[in-house]
Design an enzyme around this catalytic site. Structure first.
Site, PDB file in Angstrom:
ATOM      1  N   ARG A 153       9.737  -8.949   3.423  1.00 31.80           N
ATOM      2  CA  ARG A 153       8.492  -9.722   3.428  1.00 31.80           C
ATOM      3  C   ARG A 153       8.419 -10.469   4.753  1.00 31.80           C
ATOM      4  O   ARG A 153       9.455 -10.828   5.338  1.00 31.80           O
ATOM      5  CB  ARG A 153       8.485 -10.739   2.278  1.00 31.80           C
ATOM      6  CG  ARG A 153       8.571 -10.121   0.887  1.00 31.80           C
ATOM      7  CD  ARG A 153       8.639 -11.200  -0.183  1.00 31.80           C
ATOM      8  NE  ARG A 153       8.696 -10.630  -1.523  1.00 31.80           N
ATOM      9  CZ  ARG A 153       9.821 -10.388  -2.199  1.00 31.80           C
ATOM     10  NH1 ARG A 153      11.001 -10.676  -1.651  1.00 31.80           N
ATOM     11  NH2 ARG A 153       9.780  -9.874  -3.422  1.00 31.80           N
ATOM     12  N   LYS A 177      12.301 -14.476  -2.708  1.00 32.64           N
ATOM     13  CA  LYS A 177      11.551 -15.293  -3.669  1.00 32.64           C
ATOM     14  C   LYS A 177      12.512 -15.967  -4.648  1.00 32.64           C
ATOM     15  O   LYS A 177      13.508 -15.377  -5.060  1.00 32.64           O
ATOM     16  CB  LYS A 177      10.545 -14.428  -4.439  1.00 32.64           C
ATOM     17  CG  LYS A 177       9.312 -14.055  -3.629  1.00 32.64           C
ATOM     18  CD  LYS A 177       8.297 -13.364  -4.504  1.00 32.64           C
ATOM     19  CE  LYS A 177       7.001 -13.093  -3.748  1.00 32.64           C
ATOM     20  NZ  LYS A 177       5.994 -12.424  -4.596  1.00 32.64           N
ATOM     21  N   HIS A 251       2.721  -6.587   5.432  1.00 32.03           N
ATOM     22  CA  HIS A 251       2.869  -6.114   4.055  1.00 32.03           C
ATOM     23  C   HIS A 251       2.655  -4.602   3.964  1.00 32.03           C
ATOM     24  O   HIS A 251       3.302  -3.933   3.147  1.00 32.03           O
ATOM     25  CB  HIS A 251       1.876  -6.845   3.152  1.00 32.03           C
ATOM     26  CG  HIS A 251       2.299  -6.867   1.714  1.00 32.03           C
ATOM     27  ND1 HIS A 251       3.415  -7.528   1.272  1.00 32.03           N
ATOM     28  CD2 HIS A 251       1.762  -6.285   0.610  1.00 32.03           C
ATOM     29  CE1 HIS A 251       3.557  -7.364  -0.037  1.00 32.03           C
ATOM     30  NE2 HIS A 251       2.561  -6.616  -0.463  1.00 32.03           N
ATOM     31  N   ARG A 254       5.770  -2.900   4.722  1.00 35.89           N
ATOM     32  CA  ARG A 254       6.661  -2.954   3.554  1.00 35.89           C
ATOM     33  C   ARG A 254       6.337  -1.812   2.589  1.00 35.89           C
ATOM     34  O   ARG A 254       7.236  -1.167   2.052  1.00 35.89           O
ATOM     35  CB  ARG A 254       6.477  -4.320   2.885  1.00 35.89           C
ATOM     36  CG  ARG A 254       7.428  -4.646   1.769  1.00 35.89           C
ATOM     37  CD  ARG A 254       7.335  -6.155   1.488  1.00 35.89           C
ATOM     38  NE  ARG A 254       7.660  -6.523   0.123  1.00 35.89           N
ATOM     39  CZ  ARG A 254       8.887  -6.723  -0.334  1.00 35.89           C
ATOM     40  NH1 ARG A 254       9.929  -6.581   0.475  1.00 35.89           N
ATOM     41  NH2 ARG A 254       9.097  -7.069  -1.589  1.00 35.89           N
ATOM     42  N   HIS A 277      12.550  -6.741  -5.747  1.00 39.01           N
ATOM     43  CA  HIS A 277      11.629  -6.815  -6.883  1.00 39.01           C
ATOM     44  C   HIS A 277      12.388  -7.051  -8.180  1.00 39.01           C
ATOM     45  O   HIS A 277      13.432  -6.442  -8.410  1.00 39.01           O
ATOM     46  CB  HIS A 277      10.840  -5.510  -7.027  1.00 39.01           C
ATOM     47  CG  HIS A 277       9.774  -5.339  -5.999  1.00 39.01           C
ATOM     48  ND1 HIS A 277       9.274  -4.110  -5.631  1.00 39.01           N
ATOM     49  CD2 HIS A 277       9.104  -6.249  -5.242  1.00 39.01           C
ATOM     50  CE1 HIS A 277       8.344  -4.267  -4.709  1.00 39.01           C
ATOM     51  NE2 HIS A 277       8.222  -5.550  -4.461  1.00 39.01           N
ATOM     52  N   TYR A 286       4.322   0.011  -5.168  1.00 40.57           N
ATOM     53  CA  TYR A 286       4.449  -0.021  -3.719  1.00 40.57           C
ATOM     54  C   TYR A 286       4.538   1.378  -3.113  1.00 40.57           C
ATOM     55  O   TYR A 286       4.292   1.565  -1.939  1.00 40.57           O
ATOM     56  CB  TYR A 286       5.722  -0.790  -3.330  1.00 40.57           C
ATOM     57  CG  TYR A 286       5.507  -2.258  -3.061  1.00 40.57           C
ATOM     58  CD1 TYR A 286       5.741  -2.795  -1.811  1.00 40.57           C
ATOM     59  CD2 TYR A 286       5.073  -3.103  -4.062  1.00 40.57           C
ATOM     60  CE1 TYR A 286       5.547  -4.147  -1.567  1.00 40.57           C
ATOM     61  CE2 TYR A 286       4.875  -4.449  -3.840  1.00 40.57           C
ATOM     62  CZ  TYR A 286       5.117  -4.964  -2.583  1.00 40.57           C
ATOM     63  OH  TYR A 286       4.931  -6.291  -2.347  1.00 40.57           O
TER      64      TYR A 286
END
Length: 305
Positions: A153, A177, A251, A254, A277, A286
């Site tokens: 990210r 995250k 993004h 990614r 994830h 994705y």
């Protein structure tokens, strides 16, 4: 309600370690909902106990009337659900009024990504430009190579420190995250680009005397921002691949990282781990694999093909 929103924002920042982007969006969404409830008297106090599913649906209806995008409305509803869930858990309200409100059905549409050939041609042209030794181009090439080589990210890339990089084994230790750490490998081209950039980084630190630990620095010797990285990528694509008809962002690189790995036969769970994830379903969204590729795999591997 204002005090409760602030309390929840503090919880996101200091207990959940949510990203600044998430905190900013949730705060904006909740304040917008609060202002809707207040009506014409924006400064009027709003009693959180007066909120029910009907008022939440009225807010969503208002957003549809204002022609907000479905994805944006879904995010605002997610912010309200999380906020009221927090209040219910803290026993400040009896139940979560947003729990029974349905999420708008979203279109399952992925942006077109650069193909492997387009990506390689683009990075090769940037590498040629970097041979001149210009410090900014050396840095930018390292950024672009790392974005595609690791699938990080943009916030994770900007957050890397020099000590996060293991050059011997070619991997980075990433804080993603929820403040969770993971190890992500990178390839030989990204390694070469990083090694070519490091002397320029050291010179900049000597000149600015900032002592900044960040891997990627701006001209003032401070950590490069996510917005700057986004601008760098768009500028380089415009300069070196102007014919590529793709809306490019960090993004989208990614997405390209995940899709190209899967197309070359990588395991989906390994890709999930590298992307950081929680859910495999997120990783599947994705990845973009063509029908032709699926048929080729079937023809090569199925015993009755």
């Amino acid at each position: 309600m204002d005090d409760l929103i602030e309390r929840y924002i503090q919880y996101l920042k200091y207990e959940r370690n949510a990203s600044p982007h998430t905190v900013r969006n949730y705060q904006s969404d909740l304040v917008q909902f609060r202002n809707f409830l207040a009506g014409k008297e924006k400064d009027a106090a709003v009693d959180v106990h007066s909120v029910n599913a009907l008022r939440i649906r009225a807010f969503l209806s208002h957003l549809f009337h204002m022609e907000e995008k479905k994805a944006s409305i879904a995010r605002k509803l997610a912010a309200m659900r999380a906020f009221f869930k927090f209040l219910a858990r803290e026993r400040l309200i009896a139940e979560n009024p947003a729990a029974s409100v349905s999420t708008p059905k979203l279109e399952k549409k992925l942006p077109r990504i650069m193909t492997e050939e387009e990506m390689n041609n683009f990075l090769d042209r940037v590498a040629e430009a970097a041979q001149g030794g210009e410090p900014a181009i050396l840095r930018d090439r390292a950024i672009l190579e790392m974005l595609y080589a690791s699938g990080l990210r943009v916030s994770e890339l900007a957050g890397l420190d020099l000590r996060s990089v293991n050059f011997g084994d070619s991997f980075v230790l990433v804080r993603g995250k929820g403040d969770k750490e993971r190890i992500v490998p990178f390839g030989s081209k990204a390694k070469g680009a990083l090694e070519a950039y490091l002397p320029a980084r050291e010179r900049l630190l000597r000149e600015t005397r900032t002592g900044c630990a960040a891997l990627f620095l701006n001209v003032h010797g401070q950590r490069l921002t996510t917005r700057s990285i986004d601008r760098i990528l768009k500028r380089y694509v415009l300069t070196y691949s102007p014919d590529v008809n793709v809306k490019v962002s960090p993004h989208s690189l990614r997405h390209a990282f995940a899709s190209h790995l899967l197309a070359e036969g990588a395991d989906l769970r390994a890709i999930q781990e590298m992307l950081g994830h929680k859910s495999l379903a997120t990783t599947q969204r994705y990845t973009q694999v063509s029908i032709k590729h699926l048929i080729d795999v079937y023809d090569r591997t199925h015993p009755k093909a």
